[in-house]
Design a protein around this motif. Structure first.
Motif, PDB file in Angstrom:
ATOM      1  N   ILE A 159       0.861  -1.157   0.000  1.00 13.40           N
ATOM      2  CA  ILE A 159       0.000   0.000   0.000  1.00 13.40           C
ATOM      3  C   ILE A 159       0.907   1.219   0.000  1.00 13.40           C
ATOM      4  CG2 ILE A 159      -1.755   1.241   1.307  1.00 13.40           C
ATOM      5  CD1 ILE A 159      -2.521  -1.531   0.221  1.00 13.40           C
ATOM      6  N   THR A 160       0.589   2.167  -0.827  1.00 11.64           N
ATOM      7  CA  THR A 160       1.493   3.304  -0.947  1.00 11.64           C
ATOM      8  C   THR A 160       1.440   4.232   0.254  1.00 11.64           C
ATOM      9  OG1 THR A 160      -0.240   4.297  -2.265  1.00 11.64           O
ATOM     10  CG2 THR A 160       1.621   3.344  -3.440  1.00 11.64           C
ATOM     11  N   GLU A 161       0.384   4.115   1.025  1.00 16.82           N
ATOM     12  CA  GLU A 161       0.220   5.058   2.139  1.00 16.82           C
ATOM     13  C   GLU A 161       1.459   5.113   3.037  1.00 16.82           C
ATOM     14  OE1 GLU A 161      -2.912   5.947   5.779  1.00 16.82           O
ATOM     15  OE2 GLU A 161      -2.878   3.997   4.806  1.00 16.82           O
ATOM     16  N   ASN A 162       1.842   3.971   3.559  1.00 19.88           N
ATOM     17  CA  ASN A 162       3.033   3.983   4.407  1.00 19.88           C
ATOM     18  C   ASN A 162       3.828   2.678   4.275  1.00 19.88           C
ATOM     19  OD1 ASN A 162       1.065   2.485   5.567  1.00 19.88           O
ATOM     20  ND2 ASN A 162       0.752   3.873   7.310  1.00 19.88           N
ATOM     21  N   GLN A 186       3.250  -0.417   4.312  1.00 21.36           N
ATOM     22  CA  GLN A 186       3.054  -1.596   5.157  1.00 21.36           C
ATOM     23  C   GLN A 186       2.749  -2.786   4.263  1.00 21.36           C
ATOM     24  OE1 GLN A 186       0.040  -0.851   8.020  1.00 21.36           O
ATOM     25  NE2 GLN A 186       1.383   0.382   9.313  1.00 21.36           N
TER      26      GLN A 186
END
Lengths: 241, 241
Positions: A9-12, A14
């Motif tokens: 996931i690009t968010e962080n 993970q």
DNA sequence: TCAAAAGTGTTCCGAATACACCCATGC
DNA sequence: GCATGGGTGTATTCGGAACACTTTTGA
């Protein structure tokens, strides 16, 4: 069905597996109509959590089943009811709505002619019972909230779609229909005007039958003209009350 | 947030953890309106899967976030747009809709005045672009299906709720409003009659301003009366077109 | 014959429809 | 002046609201 760490996931950044940890459930509101009252079918839980409490007809979805299939399966597994009209209305996803983990639930509702169906409790359901929507018990989980939203949806829906007919026996009188609409919408109609309006829609087939064993002039029976309705819809007709 | 093996699903006594393996995502349809056309904001994917394809604004939901919060976060993370009206409309849960696992997605839609917002691509979005709903590209995942359902929802919704105003600049002319409704509903109105109907609803505040730099008689500008609308709703008024 | 609900007819009003027409501005 | 879109007025039709009334049955 691939489950791997190669996607992030690009968010962080993970690992994906962290994100594949939701539970999914369905909860069905079964509406019925009886003697001027809208009713809801509830089941008594015979399993933890909330054992002994009343709840909507729901269960976790098996990861191998489609969402819409699951709704039908759950309804059948808990009450024996099958081939019932079911429509999705809202998805509830607060973090803490379920005590055993992060479970998101999809709400469905169904409408049926109480008399024609006889629910039989099974699976985690100890018993089933019809409750008037004006006298509801406390419910398990956040089911009171779900039910509230479902009732709102029904009341809105019924104004622009002829769903009401699902709640009546297949043969009904005009006054029975009027009573149902009054219960659903919460206000009364003038009898002659209701009659004129509904008949002018040309959606009812008059039967050559009348009520029996009533101590007054027997009313003519009608049935809903399903075919004509689909036909009219194609031509742009919109049902409205 | 307890995650344990002590609870069992009654269906076939499989351990609960087997059931907590879903992914959850949100997908937002952002509607805009420009020169007589309904448009949708899409993003170009810069990450696998479907890298390079156009897609709805969506992403997996973090298990620590509420569903509705996630929709807002995702929209902001990918486009920079925040504090936008977002409404849930349907949940898609076919088994094979997502290539990396069992991911169920909740569809949201939003309406905005294209001119007032300037989306900026970030996160996995390489670029953003407005597309007319009559000239849509192929979309990633099952996003075409989601978009189709969203458009249907908008077209139904607009008839009974004054959502259309969200799509116009805050000051607009009556003909702009009429054009929008014609685009949304797919048929035309008689100008004088449209005017009479909308004005008689008493939902528009006439401004002491007119159009500028137009080669014809300048039209008066109006704005939507939000307060009056909430007031009228309380009194049982129902908007309808 | 009376109670109860079925069913009809008539009047009134307001909203939707279909038009014909006039107005202000830029070029 | 004329093209363009802005804006108004009116006659007609249709559907909904209000309500008075008649009919048919069982008890």
């Amino acid at each position: 069905m691939k489950k791997s760490n190669t996607y992030y996931i690009t968010e962080n950044d993970q690992p994906l597996d962290e994100y594949l940890s939701f539970g999914l459930s369905v909860d069905c509101i079964v509406f019925g109509y009886h003697k001027g009252e809208i009713r809801v079918l509830l089941v008594e839980r015979d399993a933890a959590p909330f054992k002994g409490d009343w709840a909507l007809i729901g269960d976790l979805v098996n990861p191998q089943s489609d969402l819409s299939d699951s709704a039908n399966h759950v309804l059948e597994r808990l009450t024996g009811l099958k081939d019932i009209f079911l429509e999705q209305f809202f998805t509830f996803g607060s973090i803490r709505r379920h005590p055993v983990g992060r479970v998101v639930t999809v709400g469905y509702y169904s409408l049926l002619k109480s008399k024609d169906y006889h629910p039989i409790a099974s699976s985690w359901a100890k018993s089933t019972k019809w409750f008037s929507i004006n006298e509801l018990p406390e419910l398990a989980f956040d089911h009171s909230e779900i039910l509230k939203k479902g009732i709102e949806t029904l009341k809105t829906k019924v104004r622009y779609h002829p769903v009401g007919f699902e709640l009546l026996p297949s043969k009904f009188t005009l006054l029975e229909l009027q009573d149902l609409y009054e219960a659903l919408l919460g206000y009364t109609f003038d009898k002659p005007n209701f009659r004129k309006k509904i008949l002018s829609m040309d959606l009812l087939i008059p039967l050559n039958e009348v009520q029996e064993n009533v101590s007054h002039r027997p009313a003519k029976l009608f049935k809903f003209d399903e075919q004509r309705y689909t036909q009219l819809r194609k031509e742009g007709f919109s049902f409205e009350f």
